[in-house]
Design a protein around this motif. Structure first.
Motif, PDB file in Angstrom:
ATOM      1  N   GLY A 182       0.814  -1.208   0.000  1.00  0.00           N
ATOM      2  CA  GLY A 182       0.000   0.000   0.000  1.00  0.00           C
ATOM      3  C   GLY A 182       0.849   1.259   0.000  1.00  0.00           C
ATOM      4  O   GLY A 182       0.572   2.211  -0.746  1.00  0.00           O
ATOM      5  N   LEU A 236       1.026   3.922  -3.020  1.00  0.00           N
ATOM      6  CA  LEU A 236       0.722   5.305  -2.694  1.00  0.00           C
ATOM      7  C   LEU A 236       1.852   6.234  -3.129  1.00  0.00           C
ATOM      8  O   LEU A 236       1.612   7.280  -3.755  1.00  0.00           O
ATOM      9  CB  LEU A 236       0.469   5.430  -1.192  1.00  0.00           C
ATOM     10  N   VAL A 285      -4.154   3.338  -0.777  1.00  0.00           N
ATOM     11  CA  VAL A 285      -4.946   3.643   0.427  1.00  0.00           C
ATOM     12  C   VAL A 285      -5.827   2.454   0.799  1.00  0.00           C
ATOM     13  O   VAL A 285      -5.933   2.095   1.980  1.00  0.00           O
ATOM     14  CB  VAL A 285      -5.779   4.924   0.204  1.00  0.00           C
ATOM     15  N   ILE A 313      -5.714   0.354   4.358  1.00  0.00           N
ATOM     16  CA  ILE A 313      -6.921   0.164   5.171  1.00  0.00           C
ATOM     17  C   ILE A 313      -7.229  -1.313   5.327  1.00  0.00           C
ATOM     18  O   ILE A 313      -7.563  -1.778   6.429  1.00  0.00           O
ATOM     19  CB  ILE A 313      -8.107   0.923   4.543  1.00  0.00           C
TER      20      ILE A 313
END
Length: 62
Positions: free
Chosen positions: A6, A10, A43, A47
């Motif tokens: 992630g 990102l 993102v 999460i």
């Protein structure tokens, strides 16, 4: 597990969208759109890693 992926997605997306100042169309692909997609996927992966880790901790506790 997904937090590293992630963060990588990102960062790649942020570099493409905000730091790359060249031609945003390469071989018919819009690099700005690819950058935003990478940001969203990054993102979501972060999460998801927190949700999976939290679920695992609550299940292991009992």
């Amino acid at each position: 597990m997904y937090i590293g992926l992630g963060i990588f997605l990102l960062l790649i997306g942020l570099v493409i969208v905000f730091a790359y100042s060249g031609d945003m169309m390469i071989a018919g692909l819009d690099l700005a759109a690819i950058g935003w997609i990478a940001i969203v996927l990054g993102v979501l992966a972060i999460i998801l890693s927190f949700v999976v880790d939290r679920r695992r901790r609550t299940v292991d506790r009992y």
